[in-house]
Write a protein that holds these residues in place. Structure first.
Motif, PDB file in Angstrom:
ATOM      1  N   PHE A  13       6.855  -7.937 -16.386  1.00 37.76           N
ATOM      2  CA  PHE A  13       8.300  -7.768 -16.315  1.00 37.76           C
ATOM      3  C   PHE A  13       8.605  -6.307 -16.474  1.00 37.76           C
ATOM      4  O   PHE A  13       8.147  -5.717 -17.458  1.00 37.76           O
ATOM      5  CB  PHE A  13       8.980  -8.558 -17.419  1.00 37.76           C
ATOM      6  N   PRO A  14       9.297  -5.707 -15.614  1.00 38.09           N
ATOM      7  CA  PRO A  14       9.716  -6.195 -14.303  1.00 38.09           C
ATOM      8  C   PRO A  14       8.512  -6.415 -13.395  1.00 38.09           C
ATOM      9  O   PRO A  14       7.441  -5.934 -13.681  1.00 38.09           O
ATOM     10  CB  PRO A  14      10.619  -5.084 -13.788  1.00 38.09           C
ATOM     11  N   LEU A  15       8.728  -7.122 -12.299  1.00 40.76           N
ATOM     12  CA  LEU A  15       7.640  -7.453 -11.386  1.00 40.76           C
ATOM     13  C   LEU A  15       6.999  -6.189 -10.846  1.00 40.76           C
ATOM     14  O   LEU A  15       7.673  -5.210 -10.523  1.00 40.76           O
ATOM     15  CB  LEU A  15       8.144  -8.312 -10.232  1.00 40.76           C
ATOM     16  N   LEU A  16       5.667  -6.240 -10.751  1.00 41.31           N
ATOM     17  CA  LEU A  16       4.938  -5.103 -10.203  1.00 41.31           C
ATOM     18  C   LEU A  16       5.083  -5.101  -8.692  1.00 41.31           C
ATOM     19  O   LEU A  16       5.316  -6.122  -8.085  1.00 41.31           O
ATOM     20  CB  LEU A  16       3.455  -5.203 -10.579  1.00 41.31           C
ATOM     21  N   SER A  17       4.886  -4.022  -8.108  1.00 42.14           N
ATOM     22  CA  SER A  17       4.944  -3.951  -6.652  1.00 42.14           C
ATOM     23  C   SER A  17       3.683  -4.587  -6.086  1.00 42.14           C
ATOM     24  O   SER A  17       2.698  -4.762  -6.787  1.00 42.14           O
ATOM     25  CB  SER A  17       5.054  -2.499  -6.189  1.00 42.14           C
ATOM     26  N   ASN A  18       3.699  -4.904  -4.786  1.00 41.57           N
ATOM     27  CA  ASN A  18       2.556  -5.536  -4.128  1.00 41.57           C
ATOM     28  C   ASN A  18       1.295  -4.700  -4.261  1.00 41.57           C
ATOM     29  O   ASN A  18       0.212  -5.222  -4.260  1.00 41.57           O
ATOM     30  CB  ASN A  18       2.858  -5.788  -2.653  1.00 41.57           C
ATOM     31  N   LYS A  19       1.430  -3.403  -4.373  1.00 39.76           N
ATOM     32  CA  LYS A  19       0.261  -2.522  -4.441  1.00 39.76           C
ATOM     33  C   LYS A  19      -0.490  -2.713  -5.744  1.00 39.76           C
ATOM     34  O   LYS A  19      -1.666  -2.438  -5.812  1.00 39.76           O
ATOM     35  CB  LYS A  19       0.700  -1.059  -4.309  1.00 39.76           C
ATOM     36  N   GLN A  20       0.183  -3.164  -6.789  1.00 38.66           N
ATOM     37  CA  GLN A  20      -0.471  -3.302  -8.084  1.00 38.66           C
ATOM     38  C   GLN A  20      -1.070  -4.711  -8.283  1.00 38.66           C
ATOM     39  O   GLN A  20      -1.648  -4.973  -9.315  1.00 38.66           O
ATOM     40  CB  GLN A  20       0.526  -3.009  -9.207  1.00 38.66           C
ATOM     41  N   GLN A  21      -0.948  -5.591  -7.305  1.00 39.81           N
ATOM     42  CA  GLN A  21      -1.562  -6.905  -7.406  1.00 39.81           C
ATOM     43  C   GLN A  21      -3.082  -6.756  -7.381  1.00 39.81           C
ATOM     44  O   GLN A  21      -3.612  -5.819  -6.807  1.00 39.81           O
ATOM     45  CB  GLN A  21      -1.158  -7.790  -6.229  1.00 39.81           C
ATOM     46  N   VAL A  22      -3.748  -7.741  -8.023  1.00 40.43           N
ATOM     47  CA  VAL A  22      -5.200  -7.754  -7.986  1.00 40.43           C
ATOM     48  C   VAL A  22      -5.611  -8.094  -6.556  1.00 40.43           C
ATOM     49  O   VAL A  22      -5.074  -9.031  -5.955  1.00 40.43           O
ATOM     50  CB  VAL A  22      -5.752  -8.789  -8.989  1.00 40.43           C
ATOM     51  N   TYR A  23      -6.555  -7.331  -6.031  1.00 38.16           N
ATOM     52  CA  TYR A  23      -6.978  -7.484  -4.648  1.00 38.16           C
ATOM     53  C   TYR A  23      -7.475  -8.911  -4.367  1.00 38.16           C
ATOM     54  O   TYR A  23      -8.307  -9.439  -5.084  1.00 38.16           O
ATOM     55  CB  TYR A  23      -8.090  -6.477  -4.332  1.00 38.16           C
ATOM     56  N   GLY A  24      -6.916  -9.578  -3.345  1.00 36.65           N
ATOM     57  CA  GLY A  24      -7.343 -10.888  -2.881  1.00 36.65           C
ATOM     58  C   GLY A  24      -6.826 -12.058  -3.709  1.00 36.65           C
ATOM     59  O   GLY A  24      -7.216 -13.202  -3.469  1.00 36.65           O
ATOM     60  N   SER A  25      -5.953 -11.811  -4.671  1.00 35.34           N
ATOM     61  CA  SER A  25      -5.491 -12.891  -5.546  1.00 35.34           C
ATOM     62  C   SER A  25      -4.687 -13.942  -4.776  1.00 35.34           C
ATOM     63  O   SER A  25      -4.821 -15.139  -5.050  1.00 35.34           O
ATOM     64  CB  SER A  25      -4.682 -12.337  -6.718  1.00 35.34           C
TER      65      SER A  25
END
Length: 160
Positions: A13-25
């Motif tokens: 919170f707040p939501l992370l941007s798509n770039k900070q997602q774990v790769y391939g999740s």
């Protein structure tokens, strides 16, 4: 669950941007969902197969019990056969036994016993091996008048 949280950033919170997602999740999350759905579908198909096996087993049991009853009736035709005796023979209650037998033969147990006795009586009379009194005795009727009335009633029923 972890892949879902990583893919959709549930804990942040707040939501992370798509770039900070774990790769391939996201892809792993989809794969896990697909695996879950396939497992559920397979289990459902397995249950149907088990249900059909159970149904076949019940049908075989029913046929076996009906055959046991018919054999018992044939072997004890010279006696007064009661519903209690028939039910005790296959260890089943009166209602269930009668329903099962009627589904299989189209007749209730006592009606089947009476019909079988009358068919044998007709055969004995046609062959002229025994007189009416002897036939009544052979088939377990204690009273010749009852036997005679029963025979006439059945003949009228068959003629209709």
């Amino acid at each position: 669950m972890n892949e879902g949280m990583n893919a959709f950033q549930i804990n942040s919170f707040p939501l992370l941007s798509n770039k900070q997602q774990v790769y391939g999740s996201e892809q792993l999350f989809k794969i896990c969902l697909q695996q879950l759905l396939l497992t559920l579908i397979r289990n459902s198909a397995g249950n149907r197969e088990r249900q059909s096996l159970i149904t076949i087993t019940r049908e075989n049991q029913t046929a076996d019990m009906v055959n046991q009853l018919i054999q018992y009736i044939e072997q004890h035709l010279s006696e007064k056969i009661t519903l209690d005796e028939l039910c005790a023979h296959i260890n089943l209650g009166k209602t269930q036994t009668n329903i099962m037998f009627k589904r299989a033969t189209g007749l209730g147990l006592i009606a089947y016993v009476n019909k079988t006795k009358i068919e044998h009586a007709k055969k004995y009379i046609r062959e002229e091996t025994y007189n009416i009194s002897e036939v009544a005795n052979l088939l377990g009727y204690s009273c010749i008048h009852y036997f005679s009335r029963h025979l006439k009633k059945r003949n009228r029923h068959d003629a209709v």
